[in-house]
Scaffold this motif. Structure first.
Motif, PDB file in Angstrom:
ATOM      1  N   GLN A   1       0.868 -49.881 -71.470  1.00  0.00           N
ATOM      2  CA  GLN A   1       0.806 -50.533 -70.225  1.00  0.00           C
ATOM      3  C   GLN A   1      -0.181 -51.088 -70.257  1.00  0.00           C
ATOM      4  O   GLN A   1       0.196 -52.462 -69.213  1.00  0.00           O
TER       5      GLN A   1
ATOM      6  N   THR B   1       3.466 -45.493 -65.545  1.00  0.00           N
ATOM      7  CA  THR B   1       3.044 -44.435 -65.167  1.00  0.00           C
ATOM      8  C   THR B   1       3.464 -43.357 -66.326  1.00  0.00           C
ATOM      9  O   THR B   1       3.258 -42.422 -66.604  1.00  0.00           O
ATOM     10  N   THR B   2       5.289 -43.705 -66.440  1.00  0.00           N
ATOM     11  CA  THR B   2       5.718 -42.851 -67.162  1.00  0.00           C
ATOM     12  C   THR B   2       5.102 -42.424 -68.754  1.00  0.00           C
ATOM     13  O   THR B   2       5.169 -43.201 -69.344  1.00  0.00           O
TER      14      THR B   2
ATOM     15  N   ARG C   1      -3.277 -43.433 -66.834  1.00  0.00           N
ATOM     16  CA  ARG C   1      -2.330 -42.529 -65.340  1.00  0.00           C
ATOM     17  C   ARG C   1      -3.851 -43.879 -64.553  1.00  0.00           C
ATOM     18  O   ARG C   1      -3.211 -43.876 -63.340  1.00  0.00           O
ATOM     19  N   LYS C   2      -4.982 -42.498 -64.027  1.00  0.00           N
ATOM     20  CA  LYS C   2      -5.539 -42.576 -63.694  1.00  0.00           C
ATOM     21  C   LYS C   2      -6.822 -44.087 -63.527  1.00  0.00           C
ATOM     22  O   LYS C   2      -6.791 -44.682 -62.683  1.00  0.00           O
TER      23      LYS C   2
ATOM     24  N   TRP D   1      -4.253 -46.828 -61.887  1.00  0.00           N
ATOM     25  CA  TRP D   1      -3.986 -46.744 -60.163  1.00  0.00           C
ATOM     26  C   TRP D   1      -5.501 -47.633 -59.683  1.00  0.00           C
ATOM     27  O   TRP D   1      -5.413 -48.129 -58.793  1.00  0.00           O
TER      28      TRP D   1
ATOM     29  N   THR E   1       7.582 -44.266 -58.906  1.00  0.00           N
ATOM     30  CA  THR E   1       6.832 -43.256 -59.952  1.00  0.00           C
ATOM     31  C   THR E   1       7.260 -42.062 -59.170  1.00  0.00           C
ATOM     32  O   THR E   1       8.692 -41.658 -58.575  1.00  0.00           O
TER      33      THR E   1
ATOM     34  N   TYR F   1       6.213 -39.012 -59.661  1.00  0.00           N
ATOM     35  CA  TYR F   1       4.805 -38.327 -59.671  1.00  0.00           C
ATOM     36  C   TYR F   1       4.640 -38.267 -58.614  1.00  0.00           C
ATOM     37  O   TYR F   1       4.739 -39.231 -58.049  1.00  0.00           O
TER      38      TYR F   1
ATOM     39  N   GLU G   1       0.907 -39.087 -57.439  1.00  0.00           N
ATOM     40  CA  GLU G   1       0.753 -40.425 -57.156  1.00  0.00           C
ATOM     41  C   GLU G   1       0.124 -41.170 -56.022  1.00  0.00           C
ATOM     42  O   GLU G   1      -0.344 -42.365 -55.722  1.00  0.00           O
TER      43      GLU G   1
ATOM     44  N   TYR H   1       1.930 -33.648 -69.014  1.00  0.00           N
ATOM     45  CA  TYR H   1       2.574 -33.282 -67.344  1.00  0.00           C
ATOM     46  C   TYR H   1       1.048 -32.768 -66.770  1.00  0.00           C
ATOM     47  O   TYR H   1       1.676 -31.175 -67.199  1.00  0.00           O
TER      48      TYR H   1
END
Lengths: 300, 242, 368
Positions: free
Chosen positions: A138, A159-160, A167-168, A171, A188, A190, A193, B196
């Motif tokens: 990523q 971020t998938t 992920r954090k 961002w 996204t 999510y 997010e 998740y």
């Protein structure tokens, strides 16, 4: 305006992927397209990156029309498609080198822009991209999309499939990029997010449900929400669904989020009702709405 | 062993050469419990799950699943568990009914039983109108609910779910969790592996794996209190960042 | 230009890092040439034959010695009567019997003519045919030697002259065909797969959303394969010359130029295939079914075009490989120059322009 979208529609065979979409993104804004798989996010990104024609409507990126001025757009935007499209058999450095070359620049020329991100993967610069972890792929894909100093950055589900730590970090990187006056459009699935964006568009089944800042969207939620919990989750949900004043009930982690039809909600009454259904350890307390609550209310 | 523990793991270890993928993990899962098995990619959770479902032999340690030893009775384990993954679930080019019949057949259900199950299942999910349509044409959320039901067609004691709700819209996701609660209420143990963290919030108890070891194991509520944070995501961040 | 070089560099990384494809790429021509050259052959070696000699005179003895001295035959057995012929054929080891008539030498001197019957086991017609051709060739040669010694001519058998390939070496026939297949495969299939791979990976999206021009992408993709195909062509020619002692009678330069032309034709076809296939698998299927089979079946490589039914003969005209095989056979085996193959060359040039034209028209600058 950096991105203007006006009444865009797009259909495939018998699926309406996008229906009459309109929104504007300001220069330097971090704008999120939030919606589940199949909502039309990728189609929207492909139209804006000049890869697809819309059936109806108009759109401009940096003032250029996505149909007639596509060549100018292609020179000035960075695009990171879903699934981190990298050359798996090329090393980290070779990937970056390649994308720098095809955009007519060098790594050195724009190194200051990617430095923050690149130093994290530099120790692995001789490793093949296919052998990197999701988080590192990523980061590399982001570097490749940034290497020509684009004015607008399109990130489709960046971020998938990436763990929470990456992920954090991702961002945090976007926030720093934003300060360099790059407009970022990010999608996204999510909901959590969404809060990290300046403004968001909630999208489902090709339609935009609402556009606003995350704070405003949450404030617009029409009803007070209550956290309810009891000793048996399954019985609790069934009992609430059978309650005569129910407006909505959704499981939310260890609680369920309950909203009432009436303007004046009576917690004691509900507690008595639940006790009559043989539930114990009942707790009812007011809570604040989340983006997800709003999304579900709008999508209902 | 207690009859309530359908999964019992003690010092379970898996080594690949010098690399220890799973390092002496121990835990118990009760009947009817929803157990979250969390970890980042590469933390060892897939390897651990493979040992539990009987497709990988542990290097050392002890484990029983549904009362069967993973070393000696792997085949018996396979018959008493169900499995559903987000990546592969159903055949897109078969109809809803054909998929149910096929998976029923795999688990050795009689034709009569398959017919009964098929009717019940289609009615419960409200799929009457699309029963003879190709699964590929269904919305993602429907597919996932169907897939979950199909994974339990042979009334398993335990069902293993691999990242079941990633990318699904919030409403369907709630419906999916309601199905999980229902299964658990009927006494089926649900073992959810995921990275998740918002899926983790729904579990009765969660374990978090970091570098092959279980670093935390408790209810989401107690873990949040212990780490003094608001959600499971932050629990995970604190653990993973050390 | 820098962009283009960067692109080509990347393509070479892909090729050299994919060991399996690389092995196929260079192993295949060698394996194919060897297979066709040694295993699948019309040649015969040490075939067991029997002799039925009713004369037992100097001439028959000389002929028998000549035949047994050749590496093609070994004389396994002498028999005495016609009725034995069938018996030994039934045993299966003997493939042919040479039956000399009575008073062979006498007849030769008296009538200048003597008869030998060549009886072959035609359960395997190809071999039988080949055997009789070889024996004929030996007899012809013997005839010549006899005639050199005397002033007037004796005649033993009807003469069969085999032009261009007097030793009936089948490898000479196969080399042009194999070369055509390899060049077609490497050029068309590899290019179409490599473009389809970018679509599958999603990197094509990024390439499209970049200032790279379509022709830069296409030329960048085919350039490495031109290079590889030329190496392949050289390997094949070198192998044929040194291992099979195949002559190249015509100009090597002309052979090289014609090969490059055919490579470009095949590459253009590869690009055309890639524009209609979204995955590597489709690209491969289309290449195999759409290119390989016609090349093998309809180009005249294995089955002579003249013996095909008319509709197939007509169809064979649109197969580039047919024209290329005519061209290289001409150059290698007949030693002809461009004045004899300009027509075929022109057809190939036309086809190439046509394919490139369609590909450029079909190449999408968008995803749909």
């Amino acid at each position: 305006m950096s991105i203007c979208v006006a009444n865009i529609s797009k259909s495939y065979k018998n699926v309406k992927a996008l229906q009459d979409i309109s929104f504007n993104v300001k220069v330097g804004e971090l704008f999120g397209i939030i919606g589940p798989d199949g909502a039309g996010k990728t189609t929207l990104f492909r139209i804006l990156t000049t890869l697809l024609f819309a059936d109806n409507g108009r759109a401009t990126v940096s003032g250029w029309d996505v149909v007639s001025d596509y060549k100018n757009i292609r020179k000035s935007v960075g695009y990171m498609p879903g699934r981190f499209s990298l050359y798996q058999d090329l090393t980290v450095e070779e990937n970056l080198q390649f994308f720098a070359t095809i955009f007519g620049t060098t790594i050195e020329e724009n190194y200051d822009l990617i430095k923050d991100i690149y130093v994290q993967i530099e120790p692995f610069k001789d490793r093949r991209a296919g052998k990197l972890s999701g988080g590192m792929k990523q980061k590399l894909a982001l570097c490749c999309a940034l290497i020509h100093k684009p004015k607008v950055l399109f990130l489709d589900e960046p971020t998938t499939g990436v763990d929470p730590v990456s992920r954090k970090e991702f961002w945090e990187m976007l926030k720093r990029l934003q300060q360099k006056n790059i407009t970022i459009l990010v999608s996204t699935p999510y909901m959590d997010e969404a809060a990290l964006c300046d403004r968001i568009a909630l999208i489902q089944d090709g339609k935009i449900l609402e556009i606003d800042t995350p704070e405003a969207i949450v404030k617009h939620y029409p009803k007070p929400i209550y956290n309810v919990s009891a000793n048996n989750m399954y019985k609790l949900i069934n009992s609430l669904n059978a309650y005569q004043y129910i407006h909505s009930v959704y499981p939310f982690g260890e609680f369920v989020h309950y909203t009432d039809k009436r303007a004046e909600f009576n917690a004691v009454e509900l507690k008595l009702y639940l006790e009559s259904k043989n539930l114990s350890n009942i707790r009812i307390e007011k809570t604040v709405a989340t983006i997800e609550d709003t999304f579900m209310e709008l999508a209902k | 062993m207690s009859i309530h523990n359908v999964i019992q793991v003690e010092g379970l270890t898996k080594k690949f050469g010098d690399f220890t993928a799973v390092n002496a993990i121990s835990f118990k899962v009760e009947k009817g419990e929803i157990f979250g098995f969390l970890g980042a990619n590469g933390a060892g959770k897939t390897t651990a799950m493979k040992m539990l479902i009987g497709i990988s032999i542990p290097s050392s340690g002890k484990a029983t699943v549904a009362g069967f030893d993973v070393f000696t009775h792997a085949e018996s384990i396979k018959k008493s568990i169900g499995y559903m993954s987000q990546k592969f679930a159903l055949y897109d080019d078969l109809t809803v009914k054909e998929n149910i019949t096929f998976f029923g057949g795999i688990y050795g259900l009689s034709r009569k039983r398959i017919r009964q199950k098929s009717a019940v299942l289609i009615e419960e999910l409200g799929l009457e109108k699309v029963a003879n349509k190709l699964v590929g044409a269904l919305p993602l959320g429907w597919k996932q609910k169907l897939s979950f039901s199909v994974s339990m067609i042979h009334d398993p004691k335990i069902v293993f779910l691999d990242e079941p709700t990633g990318g699904v819209d919030p409403i369907t996701r709630r419906q999916f969790w309601e199905m999980i609660y229902k299964a658990a209420n009927q006494g089926i143990t649900v073992f959810v592996t995921t990275h998740y963290m918002d899926e983790a919030e729904y579990c009765d108890r969660v374990s978090i794996m970091v570098n092959g070891k279980i670093e935390a194991l408790d209810t989401p509520k107690k873990l949040k209190e212990q780490f003094k944070v608001a959600n499971m995501n932050d629990v995970f961040l604190k653990l993973a960042r050390g | 230009m820098k962009r283009f070089i960067g692109f080509v560099k990347k393509e070479f990384y892909h090729i050299f890092r994919d060991r399996r494809s690389l092995f196929i790429l260079f192993g295949m021509p060698i394996a194919q040439i060897m297979l066709f050259g040694f295993a699948i052959t019309n040649e015969i070696n040490n075939v067991d034959i029997a002799i039925l000699d009713h004369s037992k005179d100097t001439n028959t003895e000389e002929i028998i010695n000549k035949i047994s001295a050749s590496k093609y035959f070994s004389i396994n057995q002498f028999i005495d009567k016609e009725s034995d012929i069938e018996t030994i054929f039934k045993k299966g080891k003997i493939k042919a019997v040479l039956n000399f008539e009575k008073d062979f030498s006498k007849n030769l001197i008296k009538d200048y003519k003597a008869n030998i019957q060549i009886v072959t086991d035609a359960t395997d017609p190809n071999t039988a045919n080949t055997i009789s051709n070889y024996i004929n060739a030996i007899l012809t040669q013997y005839n010549k030697e006899l005639n050199n010694k005397v002033a007037f001519s004796y005649q033993i058998v009807p003469q069969t002259r085999m032009v261009y390939n007097p030793e009936l070496k089948s490898v000479y026939m196969f080399v042009p065909g194999v070369m055509t297949i390899i060049l077609m495969l490497v050029s068309a299939m590899m290019t179409s797969i490599s473009i389809a791979r970018e679509k599958e990976l999603g990197t094509m999206e990024i390439l499209l959303v970049s200032p790279l021009k379509p022709f830069q992408v296409i030329v960048g993709k085919v350039f490495p394969y031109i290079f590889l195909s030329i190496i392949n062509a050289i390997v094949i020619v070198v192998l044929s010359i040194f291992i099979f002692k195949m002559p190249v009678l015509g100009s090597l330069v002309l052979l090289g130029l014609e090969s490059v032309l055919f490579i470009i034709t095949a590459l253009a076809l590869g690009i055309l295939i890639s524009t209609i296939s979204a995955t590597q698998q489709t690209a491969m299927m289309i290449s195999l079914m759409g290119l390989m089979l016609p090349v093998i079946l309809l180009s005249g490589f294995i089955f002579p075009i003249s013996s095909m039914p008319l509709p197939l003969q007509v169809i064979s005209n649109i197969i580039p490989a047919k024209w290329f095989i005519i061209i290289i056979k001409g150059i290698m085996l007949k030693g002809v120059g461009i004045q004899f193959i300009w027509k075929e060359t022109l057809i190939l040039v036309g086809m190439t322009i046509f394919f490139i034209g369609i590909s450029v028209k079909k190449y999408k600058i968008r995803l749909e």
